[in-house]
Every structure is written in C-alpha cells, then in structure tokens.
Motif scaffolding. Structure first.
Motif, PDB file in Angstrom:
ATOM      1  N   ARG A 187       0.831  -1.202   0.000  1.00  0.00           N
ATOM      2  CA  ARG A 187       0.000   0.000   0.000  1.00  0.00           C
ATOM      3  C   ARG A 187       0.870   1.258   0.000  1.00  0.00           C
ATOM      4  O   ARG A 187       0.511   2.271  -0.594  1.00  0.00           O
ATOM      5  CB  ARG A 187      -0.931   0.016   1.207  1.00  0.00           C
ATOM      6  CG  ARG A 187      -2.100  -0.949   1.101  1.00  0.00           C
ATOM      7  CD  ARG A 187      -3.167  -0.629   2.129  1.00  0.00           C
ATOM      8  NE  ARG A 187      -2.671  -0.774   3.494  1.00  0.00           N
ATOM      9  CZ  ARG A 187      -2.753  -1.899   4.195  1.00  0.00           C
ATOM     10  NH1 ARG A 187      -3.307  -2.967   3.653  1.00  0.00           N
ATOM     11  NH2 ARG A 187      -2.287  -1.961   5.424  1.00  0.00           N
ATOM     12  N   GLU A 188       2.002   1.192   0.662  1.00  0.00           N
ATOM     13  CA  GLU A 188       2.859   2.371   0.766  1.00  0.00           C
ATOM     14  C   GLU A 188       3.586   2.666  -0.540  1.00  0.00           C
ATOM     15  O   GLU A 188       3.558   3.801  -1.037  1.00  0.00           O
ATOM     16  CB  GLU A 188       3.877   2.184   1.888  1.00  0.00           C
ATOM     17  CG  GLU A 188       4.759   3.400   2.076  1.00  0.00           C
ATOM     18  CD  GLU A 188       5.765   3.196   3.186  1.00  0.00           C
ATOM     19  OE1 GLU A 188       6.192   4.196   3.775  1.00  0.00           O
ATOM     20  OE2 GLU A 188       6.128   2.041   3.475  1.00  0.00           O
ATOM     21  N   GLY A 238       1.203   3.425  -5.135  1.00  0.00           N
ATOM     22  CA  GLY A 238       1.034   3.423  -3.689  1.00  0.00           C
ATOM     23  C   GLY A 238       0.943   4.828  -3.120  1.00  0.00           C
ATOM     24  O   GLY A 238       0.931   5.827  -3.837  1.00  0.00           O
ATOM     25  N   GLU A 239       0.870   4.887  -1.787  1.00  0.00           N
ATOM     26  CA  GLU A 239       0.677   6.171  -1.109  1.00  0.00           C
ATOM     27  C   GLU A 239       1.799   7.157  -1.423  1.00  0.00           C
ATOM     28  O   GLU A 239       1.561   8.365  -1.574  1.00  0.00           O
ATOM     29  CB  GLU A 239       0.577   5.934   0.393  1.00  0.00           C
ATOM     30  CG  GLU A 239      -0.639   5.106   0.796  1.00  0.00           C
ATOM     31  CD  GLU A 239      -0.544   4.568   2.210  1.00  0.00           C
ATOM     32  OE1 GLU A 239       0.522   4.753   2.838  1.00  0.00           O
ATOM     33  OE2 GLU A 239      -1.523   3.971   2.678  1.00  0.00           O
ATOM     34  N   VAL A 267       1.194   8.565  -4.984  1.00  0.00           N
ATOM     35  CA  VAL A 267       0.053   9.478  -5.034  1.00  0.00           C
ATOM     36  C   VAL A 267       0.428  10.828  -4.433  1.00  0.00           C
ATOM     37  O   VAL A 267       0.123  11.890  -4.989  1.00  0.00           O
ATOM     38  CB  VAL A 267      -1.159   8.868  -4.309  1.00  0.00           C
ATOM     39  CG1 VAL A 267      -2.277   9.894  -4.141  1.00  0.00           C
ATOM     40  CG2 VAL A 267      -1.680   7.656  -5.074  1.00  0.00           C
ATOM     41  N   ALA A 268       1.101  10.810  -3.280  1.00  0.00           N
ATOM     42  CA  ALA A 268       1.535  12.057  -2.633  1.00  0.00           C
ATOM     43  C   ALA A 268       2.530  12.806  -3.512  1.00  0.00           C
ATOM     44  O   ALA A 268       2.499  14.047  -3.575  1.00  0.00           O
ATOM     45  CB  ALA A 268       2.154  11.745  -1.272  1.00  0.00           C
ATOM     46  N   ASP A 316      -4.744   4.444  -8.770  1.00  0.00           N
ATOM     47  CA  ASP A 316      -4.082   3.598  -7.783  1.00  0.00           C
ATOM     48  C   ASP A 316      -5.118   2.759  -7.044  1.00  0.00           C
ATOM     49  O   ASP A 316      -6.049   3.294  -6.447  1.00  0.00           O
ATOM     50  CB  ASP A 316      -3.321   4.490  -6.793  1.00  0.00           C
ATOM     51  CG  ASP A 316      -2.304   3.735  -5.981  1.00  0.00           C
ATOM     52  OD1 ASP A 316      -2.717   2.925  -5.130  1.00  0.00           O
ATOM     53  OD2 ASP A 316      -1.103   3.953  -6.192  1.00  0.00           O
ATOM     54  N   SER A 352      -4.971   0.984  -4.326  1.00  0.00           N
ATOM     55  CA  SER A 352      -5.006   1.057  -2.867  1.00  0.00           C
ATOM     56  C   SER A 352      -5.421   2.444  -2.380  1.00  0.00           C
ATOM     57  O   SER A 352      -6.215   2.572  -1.448  1.00  0.00           O
ATOM     58  CB  SER A 352      -3.648   0.665  -2.272  1.00  0.00           C
ATOM     59  OG  SER A 352      -2.607   1.463  -2.805  1.00  0.00           O
ATOM     60  N   ALA A 353      -4.916   3.488  -3.018  1.00  0.00           N
ATOM     61  CA  ALA A 353      -5.276   4.850  -2.616  1.00  0.00           C
ATOM     62  C   ALA A 353      -6.538   5.337  -3.316  1.00  0.00           C
ATOM     63  O   ALA A 353      -7.165   6.295  -2.877  1.00  0.00           O
ATOM     64  CB  ALA A 353      -4.123   5.809  -2.918  1.00  0.00           C
ATOM     65  N   HIS A 381      -1.797   8.044  -9.604  1.00  0.00           N
ATOM     66  CA  HIS A 381      -0.362   8.267  -9.500  1.00  0.00           C
ATOM     67  C   HIS A 381       0.168   8.473 -10.919  1.00  0.00           C
ATOM     68  O   HIS A 381      -0.585   8.382 -11.891  1.00  0.00           O
ATOM     69  CB  HIS A 381       0.345   7.090  -8.793  1.00  0.00           C
ATOM     70  CG  HIS A 381       0.125   5.766  -9.439  1.00  0.00           C
ATOM     71  ND1 HIS A 381      -0.626   4.752  -8.864  1.00  0.00           N
ATOM     72  CD2 HIS A 381       0.543   5.246 -10.629  1.00  0.00           C
ATOM     73  CE1 HIS A 381      -0.646   3.698  -9.653  1.00  0.00           C
ATOM     74  NE2 HIS A 381       0.061   3.969 -10.725  1.00  0.00           N
TER      75      HIS A 381
END
Length: 238
Positions: free
Chosen positions: A108-109, A119-120, A123-124, A175, A177-178, A182
């Motif tokens: 997920r990360e 993953g996170e 996305v960030a 994404d 999971s998010a 991304h």
C-alpha cells in the motif's frame, strides 16, 4: 454490424481466476517463468502453460525463451493500466481478498505498477508536483509544464528525449489502494528508475513492494518540498 475493439475477448481472458493471479504477479514488471506463474495461480504446470498460451495468442503477455526456461512478461503498459484499474474498481466495490502478513502495508505504501511507482508515496508525489505547477492536471490527463521539465532535468531525467518517444510522457494511473491517480507514462518510469539509481529505494525481493531507505525517504521529501530552486540530488548508500 458492430464495430470497434472486442472488449469481451480481453475481459474473458482476464476474468479467469488462474489467469488473473498470473497477470497480477506480472505487475511487478519482472519477467517470471511458466513454473513460477503456475505456482502463483495454484495450478499445475500443464494447466498454467495452457493459460499462458491463450494469453500469449491474444498479446496479453509476451513469452521469451532463454535456455531451458520460458520467461513471461506483460504485453505492454496498456495491459498494466487495465489491471490496475480493475484492482481499483474491485477495491472500491468488489469482494476483498484477505492476504495477511507484513507485505500488505508495504504494498500500500510503495510498489511497482508494471514499470512505475504506485502506492501512497506515488500518489503524494504526484499531488505535490501538481500543487507546485510542475505537472498540469486537466480532467483525466496530465501534462509536464516547462517549469516541471526544468526541474526534472535537474533531477537527472532527460525529458526532451522521453517526449520524443511513442509512449505518452505523462499519464494518470488510478491507484487501486489509494483510489486516486499516481504518475504513469514514460516519465513515471524514468522517475522510479532514477530513485532506484540514486539508492533512495530498492525492490523487495519476491514482492512488488518498493522499500525506501530512511535516507532515501528524507531525500525524496526534501526534493518534493523544493518548489523548483536549484539544488543537488543526493545519492545514498543502499
């Protein structure tokens, strides 16, 4: 008379549970043998070979023979896009597969989505680049701005060469999971390759997970915090 692509054919190929397991296993971007994929799908080698033959005939996978082994990879980034979108839709609406264990939070990360970062963290990273004006977001499309191109050049990525390729430079990839986009496309691949080259992160053996070192995570955060000022890019030990 109906016209256009026959999506039912591709949907039927992906929809078989054994083939779906095989295809998801290939989302890490690494070529796997027929035996490895059969084990991933929980079928015999003979049955796995039957499934792979159907996928290869449709261009969903590519099979290359090397020595005694046959190595299988996804047929292209568009296949990875379909799979990631299906995983996102299933995560939002469908039944959940339970896979306990330490690998799940890591996936997920940060993980590979075929050849780019997902993953996170990914996305960030895209959110930050959009906020800073390095990438322009419009409906379902992304575009690299001149300021963004200059910034990526400082990061060590030749955006001019990437832009001349046949593959889209920037593309949003949903994404799973998010459930937010991304960065995909040739730029998404180049950014992941560069972070691995710098030693900021490393692939997790036997998994799609990408693990950032503590120093690499700090360097990524510092680079994302920079709104485009000149600065050095740090290389860290693995």
């Amino acid at each position: 008379m109906r016209s256009g692509p026959d999506i039912a054919l591709l949907a039927a190929l992906i929809g078989d549970p054994a083939r779906a397991h095989m295809l998801v296993a290939l989302m890490g971007g690494q070529a796997l043998t027929a035996g490895e994929l059969a084990r991933e799908a929980g079928v015999t080698l003979q049955t796995g070979s039957f499934h792979l033959a159907r996928l290869e005939a449709a261009g969903v996978v590519v099979v290359r023979k090397q020595g005694r082994h046959r190595y299988v990879s996804l047929g292209g980034p568009e296949i990875a896009t379909v799979l990631e979108a299906l995983m996102a839709a299933t995560a939002a609406r469908g039944p959940q597969r339970v896979r306990p264990g330490p690998a799940e939070p890591a996936l997920r990360e940060a993980r590979r989505c075929y050849d780019h970062l997902a993953g996170e963290v990914a996305v960030a990273m895209l959110d930050r680049l959009i906020d800073q004006g390095a990438i322009r977001s419009s409906e379902d499309s992304l575009a690299l701005t001149p300021a963004g191109a200059e910034r990526l050049e400082q990061f060590g990525i030749d955006t001019a060469t990437l832009g001349r390729g046949s593959r889209p430079l920037c593309r949003p990839c949903l994404d799973w999971s998010a459930r937010r986009p991304h960065l995909a496309g040739s730029l998404g691949k180049a950014m992941l390759d560069r972070m691995l080259e710098l030693g900021w992160a490393r692939p997790d053996p036997g998994s799609r997970a990408i693990r950032f070192t503590s120093a690499g995570r700090a360097n990524l955060q510092a680079w994302l915090a920079d709104s485009g000022r000149q600065g050095s890019v740090a290389r860290v030990a693995g």
